[in-house]
Design an enzyme around this catalytic site. Structure first.
Site, PDB file in Angstrom:
ATOM      1  NE  ARG A  99      -3.353   0.475   3.455  1.00  0.00           N
ATOM      2  CZ  ARG A  99      -2.313   0.818   4.162  1.00  0.00           C
ATOM      3  NH1 ARG A  99      -1.869   1.695   4.487  1.00  0.00           N
ATOM      4  NH2 ARG A  99      -2.436  -0.299   5.325  1.00  0.00           N
TER       5      ARG A  99
ATOM      6  CE1 TYR B 143     -15.578  10.041 -17.827  1.00  0.00           C
ATOM      7  CE2 TYR B 143     -15.592  10.075 -15.304  1.00  0.00           C
ATOM      8  CZ  TYR B 143     -15.566   9.124 -17.044  1.00  0.00           C
ATOM      9  OH  TYR B 143     -15.504   8.011 -16.353  1.00  0.00           O
TER      10      TYR B 143
ATOM     11  CG  ASP C 287      -9.123  14.866 -15.904  1.00  0.00           C
ATOM     12  OD1 ASP C 287      -8.718  14.430 -16.676  1.00  0.00           O
ATOM     13  OD2 ASP C 287     -10.166  14.759 -15.267  1.00  0.00           O
TER      14      ASP C 287
ATOM     15  CE  LYS D 248     -11.534   6.249 -19.083  1.00  0.00           C
ATOM     16  NZ  LYS D 248     -11.958   7.928 -18.520  1.00  0.00           N
TER      17      LYS D 248
HETATM   18  C1  LIG Z   1     -12.166   8.554 -17.589  1.00  0.00           C
HETATM   19  C2  LIG Z   1     -12.281  10.095 -16.892  1.00  0.00           C
HETATM   20  C3  LIG Z   1     -11.927   9.916 -15.689  1.00  0.00           C
HETATM   21  C4  LIG Z   1     -12.041   8.741 -14.703  1.00  0.00           C
HETATM   22  O1  LIG Z   1     -10.890   8.021 -14.463  1.00  0.00           O
HETATM   23  P1  LIG Z   1     -11.643   6.946 -13.930  1.00  0.00           P
HETATM   24  O2  LIG Z   1     -10.323   5.839 -14.453  1.00  0.00           O
HETATM   25  O3  LIG Z   1     -12.426   5.872 -15.279  1.00  0.00           O
HETATM   26  O4  LIG Z   1     -11.823   6.328 -12.707  1.00  0.00           O
HETATM   27  C5  LIG Z   1     -11.856  11.773 -15.317  1.00  0.00           C
HETATM   28  N1  LIG Z   1     -11.195  12.296 -16.148  1.00  0.00           N
HETATM   29  C6  LIG Z   1     -11.452  12.283 -17.622  1.00  0.00           C
HETATM   30  C7  LIG Z   1     -11.130  13.231 -18.515  1.00  0.00           C
HETATM   31  C8  LIG Z   1     -11.794  10.656 -17.372  1.00  0.00           C
HETATM   32  O5  LIG Z   1     -11.947  10.630 -19.449  1.00  0.00           O
END
Ligand SMILES: *Cc1c(COP(=O)(O)O)cnc(C)c1O
Length: 381
Positions: free
Chosen positions: A46, A98, A170, A195
């Site tokens: 962890r 998102y 982000d 992603k």
């Molecule tokens: C998918 C996504 C998230 C969240 O990520 P997870 O891995 O699904 O928890 C946050 N911001 C953006 C822009 C995303 O495309």
């Protein structure tokens, strides 16, 4: 090392015991101490794990940052960033974030006393006006999901600096292959590694990257104290995916531009939103701060919900699925899928119309993707 070399090599050395060119997966919960009070830098997974550490160092180097801290998902990463704040603090955030992020802000963090103001951050004036004395963070997503709004990061960094607050970005849709927010003045960059970074629809993960030692120390503490950590195997799979990041982003971007250009000329398509098109209001800013425009496109069909359903049910190659940023082309219809819970009035007010479709262009042959779209568009009456 230049960027494309870093992607393949940063932080990766042959395994000291065997010379293995690919680092092993340290799939272990704990580490044996040679004697009391002595460890080899690891005590419990962890807190720290060699495979995770490699991913953190590799991604930090690629993003041009000093510290990377991995979490079990993109959402856990955003949550960790917001834990820098305390009850009563205020955040100015992009409005088209998102869906999971707006749910976290509005339905979880607002209940612990954080306050959010959502503005269209593609207009710096609106951001400046929204800053209050109790504002403690500026939060930007660019390009946004699903409307692909583009925000000028240098302009945001100037506003954040004047206000004496950190700028968090982000950057999931762009990846460091196309955009490096820290170099433009951001303090924290966040990715859902689910992603483009891992890139093959194989896992869920996230990372926060910063040059600020104090912020990094807090992130490490949250990682250990809360425990939303990725498994060593997921870290290893992410490292494997990252090796082809530059190649994949070049292909996603080239096909993205081709598909967007094709759709823009199609009579059944009312409007196409893609930062690489001259018709996009953020095109100039995108051109200035990004090296290409990624594979995310949204478009609006004449004929609303029924046209959207007909299109999505007629596609054969493009996958009807709720994620993005992977090698397979995926398509979603926000009105019946990702945003079905949002009341129609609110959806429309946010620009999420009934005929809006979001396409994540994969790395298949562009001709096959275009043919699939062409024949599905023909099915719409
Ligand atoms: C998918 C996504 C998230 C969240 O990520 P997870 O891995 O699904 O928890 C946050 N911001 C953006 C822009 C995303 O495309």
């Amino acid at each position: 090392m230049r960027f494309d070399t870093k992607v393949v090599r940063a932080a990766i050395e042959p395994d000291p015991t065997t010379g293995a060119i690919v680092p092993p997966i340290y799939q272990t919960a704990t580490y044996v101490l040679p004697e009391v009070g002595v460890d080899k830098g690891f005590d419990y997974t962890r807190s720290s794990n060699p495979t995770r550490q490699l991913l953190e160092e590799n991604l930090a180097a690629i993003e041009g940052g000093k510290h990377g801290v991995c979490y079990s998902s993109g959402m856990a990463t955003v949550d960790s960033v917001m834990r820098l704040l305390k009850a009563g603090d205020h955040v100015v955030s992009s409005d088209d974030v998102y869906g999971g992020v707006s749910r976290l802000f509005n339905e979880v963090l607002s209940r612990s006393g954080l306050n959010f103001t959502f503005v269209d951050t593609s207009h710096p004036g609106l951001v400046k006006d929204a800053i209050r004395p109790e504002t403690k963070m500026l939060w930007v997503e660019t390009p946004t999901n699903p409307l692909l709004k583009v925000t000028d990061i240098e302009a945001m960094a100037a506003i954040a600096r004047d206000a004496g607050i950190p700028l968090g970005v982000d950057s999931t849709f762009a990846t460091p292959a196309l955009l490096r927010p820290l170099e433009l003045g951001a303090d924290i960059v966040v990715h859902s590694t689910t992603k483009y970074l891992s890139g093959h629809n194989q896992l869920i993960g996230g990372i926060a990257i910063t040059n600020n030692d104090e912020i990094a120390e807090r992130f490490r503490f949250f990682q250990r104290a809360i425990g939303a950590v990725p498994s060593p195997t997921d870290c290893w799979l992410t490292l494997l995916g990252i090796k082809t990041l530059s190649l994949r982003m070049a292909r996603h971007s080239a096909t993205g531009l081709r598909v967007a250009t094709y759709l823009e000329e199609h009579p059944k398509v009312q409007r196409v939103t893609y930062p690489g098109l001259k018709s996009h209001p953020g095109h100039e800013v995108a051109r200035r701060q990004m090296s290409a425009f990624s594979g995310m496109i949204s478009f609006e069909l004449e004929g609303g919900i029924s046209a959207g359903k007909q299109l999505l049910n007629s596609l054969r190659l493009c996958r009807l699925a709720e994620s993005l940023g992977a090698v397979e082309t995926m398509i979603t219809h926000p009105a019946t899928m990702t945003h079905v819970c949002v009341p129609r009035e609110e959806r429309l007010a946010r620009g999420l119309t009934d005929g809006l479709v979001r396409l994540s262009v994969g790395i298949e042959d562009a001709e096959d993707i275009l043919e699939d779209l062409e024949s599905a568009l023909e099915q719409i009456d």
